[in-house]
Design an enzyme around this catalytic site. Structure first.
Site, PDB file in Angstrom:
ATOM      1  N   CYS A 112     -18.627   1.815  22.493  1.00 26.26           N
ATOM      2  CA  CYS A 112     -19.293   0.596  21.989  1.00 26.26           C
ATOM      3  C   CYS A 112     -20.762   0.547  22.366  1.00 26.26           C
ATOM      4  CB  CYS A 112     -18.577  -0.643  22.505  1.00 26.26           C
ATOM      5  SG  CYS A 112     -16.836  -0.671  22.089  1.00 26.26           S
ATOM      6  N   HIS A 251     -22.865  -6.875  22.205  1.00 28.47           N
ATOM      7  CA  HIS A 251     -21.741  -6.194  21.548  1.00 28.47           C
ATOM      8  C   HIS A 251     -20.648  -7.219  21.268  1.00 28.47           C
ATOM      9  CE1 HIS A 251     -18.385  -3.717  20.664  1.00 28.47           C
ATOM     10  NE2 HIS A 251     -17.806  -3.874  21.833  1.00 28.47           N
ATOM     11  N   ASN A 281     -14.198  -6.403  16.483  1.00 31.59           N
ATOM     12  CA  ASN A 281     -14.948  -5.457  17.316  1.00 31.59           C
ATOM     13  C   ASN A 281     -15.083  -4.140  16.546  1.00 31.59           C
ATOM     14  OD1 ASN A 281     -15.755  -3.536  19.183  1.00 31.59           O
ATOM     15  ND2 ASN A 281     -14.398  -4.242  20.814  1.00 31.59           N
TER      16      ASN A 281
HETATM   17  O1  UT7 Z   1     -15.305  -3.150  23.068  1.00 31.66           O
HETATM   18  C1  UT7 Z   1     -14.965  -2.614  24.305  1.00 31.66           C
HETATM   19  C2  UT7 Z   1     -14.806  -3.667  25.311  1.00 31.66           C
HETATM   20  N1  UT7 Z   1     -13.629  -4.421  25.067  1.00 31.66           N
HETATM   21  C3  UT7 Z   1     -13.518  -5.593  25.608  1.00 31.66           C
HETATM   22  O2  UT7 Z   1     -14.439  -6.049  26.253  1.00 31.66           O
HETATM   23  C4  UT7 Z   1     -12.225  -6.329  25.436  1.00 31.66           C
HETATM   24  C5  UT7 Z   1     -11.957  -7.150  26.654  1.00 31.66           C
HETATM   25  N2  UT7 Z   1     -10.691  -7.842  26.664  1.00 31.66           N
HETATM   26  C6  UT7 Z   1     -10.345  -8.875  25.844  1.00 31.66           C
HETATM   27  O3  UT7 Z   1     -11.021  -9.183  24.900  1.00 31.66           O
HETATM   28  C7  UT7 Z   1      -9.113  -9.669  26.215  1.00 31.66           C
HETATM   29  O4  UT7 Z   1      -8.662  -9.271  27.476  1.00 31.66           O
HETATM   30  C8  UT7 Z   1      -7.942  -9.539  25.198  1.00 31.66           C
HETATM   31  C9  UT7 Z   1      -8.288 -10.306  23.919  1.00 31.66           C
HETATM   32  C10 UT7 Z   1      -7.671  -8.103  24.878  1.00 31.66           C
HETATM   33  C11 UT7 Z   1      -6.690 -10.175  25.774  1.00 31.66           C
HETATM   34  O5  UT7 Z   1      -6.940 -11.503  26.154  1.00 31.66           O
HETATM   35  P1  UT7 Z   1      -6.493 -12.026  27.603  1.00 31.66           P
HETATM   36  O6  UT7 Z   1      -6.833 -13.450  27.654  1.00 31.66           O
HETATM   37  O7  UT7 Z   1      -7.135 -11.129  28.609  1.00 31.66           O
HETATM   38  O8  UT7 Z   1      -4.944 -11.875  27.544  1.00 31.66           O
HETATM   39  P2  UT7 Z   1      -3.967 -11.027  28.485  1.00 31.66           P
HETATM   40  O9  UT7 Z   1      -4.115  -9.572  28.207  1.00 31.66           O
HETATM   41  O10 UT7 Z   1      -4.122 -11.492  29.890  1.00 31.66           O
HETATM   42  O11 UT7 Z   1      -2.572 -11.530  27.962  1.00 31.66           O
HETATM   43  C12 UT7 Z   1      -2.184 -12.893  28.026  1.00 31.66           C
HETATM   44  C13 UT7 Z   1      -0.869 -13.043  27.286  1.00 31.66           C
HETATM   45  C14 UT7 Z   1       0.158 -11.957  27.625  1.00 31.66           C
HETATM   46  O12 UT7 Z   1       1.430 -12.569  27.652  1.00 31.66           O
HETATM   47  P3  UT7 Z   1       2.163 -12.893  29.045  1.00 31.66           P
HETATM   48  O13 UT7 Z   1       2.266 -11.562  29.742  1.00 31.66           O
HETATM   49  O14 UT7 Z   1       1.243 -13.858  29.740  1.00 31.66           O
HETATM   50  O15 UT7 Z   1       3.462 -13.477  28.614  1.00 31.66           O
HETATM   51  C15 UT7 Z   1       0.066 -11.018  26.454  1.00 31.66           C
HETATM   52  O16 UT7 Z   1       1.268 -10.322  26.218  1.00 31.66           O
HETATM   53  O17 UT7 Z   1      -1.095 -12.944  25.880  1.00 31.66           O
HETATM   54  C16 UT7 Z   1      -0.195 -11.982  25.317  1.00 31.66           C
HETATM   55  N3  UT7 Z   1      -0.826 -11.362  24.170  1.00 31.66           N
HETATM   56  C17 UT7 Z   1      -0.715 -11.828  22.920  1.00 31.66           C
HETATM   57  N4  UT7 Z   1      -0.065 -12.890  22.421  1.00 31.66           N
HETATM   58  C18 UT7 Z   1      -0.168 -13.106  21.115  1.00 31.66           C
HETATM   59  C19 UT7 Z   1      -1.615 -10.245  24.170  1.00 31.66           C
HETATM   60  N5  UT7 Z   1      -2.014  -9.988  22.909  1.00 31.66           N
HETATM   61  C20 UT7 Z   1      -1.466 -10.959  22.124  1.00 31.66           C
HETATM   62  C21 UT7 Z   1      -1.528 -11.230  20.739  1.00 31.66           C
HETATM   63  N6  UT7 Z   1      -0.864 -12.318  20.286  1.00 31.66           N
HETATM   64  N7  UT7 Z   1      -2.221 -10.465  19.898  1.00 31.66           N
END
Ligand code: UT7
Length: 324
Positions: A112, A251, A281
């Site tokens: 990225c 980004h 993204n």
């Molecule tokens: O471009 C390169 C750099 N990339 C980034 O900077 C990306 C950085 N990360 C992010 O944008 C975020 O961490 C994500 C959008 C990927 C995830 O968001 P989060 O708030 O960090 O969620 P999480 O991974 O902590 O997950 C929270 C919950 C989980 O469920 P439990 O374990 O709490 O029951 C996940 O399984 O959300 C769940 N979850 C979803 N639920 C519905 C993860 N993806 C999804 C989804 N739909 N698509």
């Protein structure tokens, strides 16, 4: 003398994949995606469309706005992690299609951050006498996305953005670039298979090792800190203050990251350029895609101070400060 951005261009494919479409593919909801990422839809290539096709459209638009002929280009730097083939470089395929016969050409791999890395290299060449450099970020992220993994498939999109860099004046153009990497955290975001360590095979495909894996939550926190650090570095190096920044183009990874970074920097929302709601993204394409939109919509005006900040796999992070 600084190098200056003579023209910008971008291109996204026509096919739209909405959050509602994703609801029928994985266990997710429009509400979760919109709230946790800010993304509402993304563009995907049609079958047969590749990285070079997107890059060609963006490059032609940038050359037109720059009023530079492809035959006058000295160098083409194409930032991508989703090139058409492992060999040759996609930049060489583009060189041929543009008719840029004089130009040297190569791909830049910094995920990225690829566009800001490429811009930095181009800037160094122009400052030391090269005339016209085409810098592109082009990605077909859909090709390395596991469409059964809800943790990643809701995030990415396809697109391309380009700039033409050339000689400028002393007080305008690219004022500085700062590049960083930390390979100790290479496992945060990776495509584990398909390269020389684990070459493409049925097993690699069956185990989905040729798709992007990301430790989203850990990455999130580092992304905020790193982009904040890179942004501070840019203003400090130029003896300006954050309040002098007119447009901030980070980004486009996640709306919550963008808002957290701008807040930490003390930049009001109206200075923050956001288009990830429409495109998701797009990795190396995200900054030039947003930059071109900001130029076309006249959010960036002559004399403006424009701050670019990127973060991505590697891990890598980077910034650039541009006087428009
Ligand atoms: O471009 C390169 C750099 N990339 C980034 O900077 C990306 C950085 N990360 C992010 O944008 C975020 O961490 C994500 C959008 C990927 C995830 O968001 P989060 O708030 O960090 O969620 P999480 O991974 O902590 O997950 C929270 C919950 C989980 O469920 P439990 O374990 O709490 O029951 C996940 O399984 O959300 C769940 N979850 C979803 N639920 C519905 C993860 N993806 C999804 C989804 N739909 N698509």
């Amino acid at each position: 003398m600084n190098s200056t951005i003579l023209g910008t261009g971008s291109y996204v494919p026509n096919r739209v994949l909405t959050n509602a479409d994703l609801e029928s593919m994985v266990e997710t909801s429009d509400a979760w995606i919109a709230e946790r990422t800010g993304i509402r839809e993304r563009r995907l290539v049609e079958s047969g469309q590749a990285c070079s096709d997107l890059a060609l459209e963006a490059a032609q638009r940038a050359l037109t706005t720059a009023n530079v002929n492809a035959s006058d280009l000295d160098l083409i730097l194409l930032a991508t992690c989703t090139g058409d083939n492992p060999l040759p470089s996609t930049a060489c395929l583009l060189q041929n299609r543009l008719g840029a016969t004089r130009a040297a050409a190569c791909d830049i791999s910094a995920a990225c951050c690829g566009f800001v890395y490429a811009l930095s290299i181009a800037d160094a060449y122009v400052k030391t006498g090269m005339r016209y450099v085409l810098v592109i970020g082009s990605e077909v992220m859909s090709a390395i996305t596991d469409w059964t993994d809800r943790n990643t498939c809701v995030l990415f999109g396809d697109g391309a953005g380009a700039v033409v860099l050339g000689p400028g004046s002393h007080d305008a153009g690219i004022l500085s670039t700062h590049l960083h990497a930390n390979g100790r955290l290479s496992d945060m975001i990776q495509v584990p298979g398909g390269g020389s360590k684990a070459p493409g095979s049925k097993e690699i495909l069956d185990n989905k090792q040729c798709f992007i894996k990301m430790k989203g939550n850990e990455t999130f926190k580092i992304a905020v800190k790193s982009m904040e650090e890179a942004a501070h570095e840019a203003v400090t190096a130029n003896g300006v203050t954050m309040s002098e920044i007119d447009v901030f183009i980070p980004h486009q990874a996640n709306m919550r990251i963008l808002k957290a970074v701008s807040q930490r920097l003390g930049l009001p929302q109206e200075k923050l350029m956001i288009n990830l709601d429409k495109f998701g993204n797009t990795s190396a394409a995200s900054i030039p895609l947003a930059l071109d939109e900001a130029v076309i919509s006249q959010r960036i005006k002559t004399g403006d101070l424009v701050l670019l900040a990127a973060f991505g796999a590697g891990l890598t992070w980077a910034s650039a400060l541009v006087r428009w």
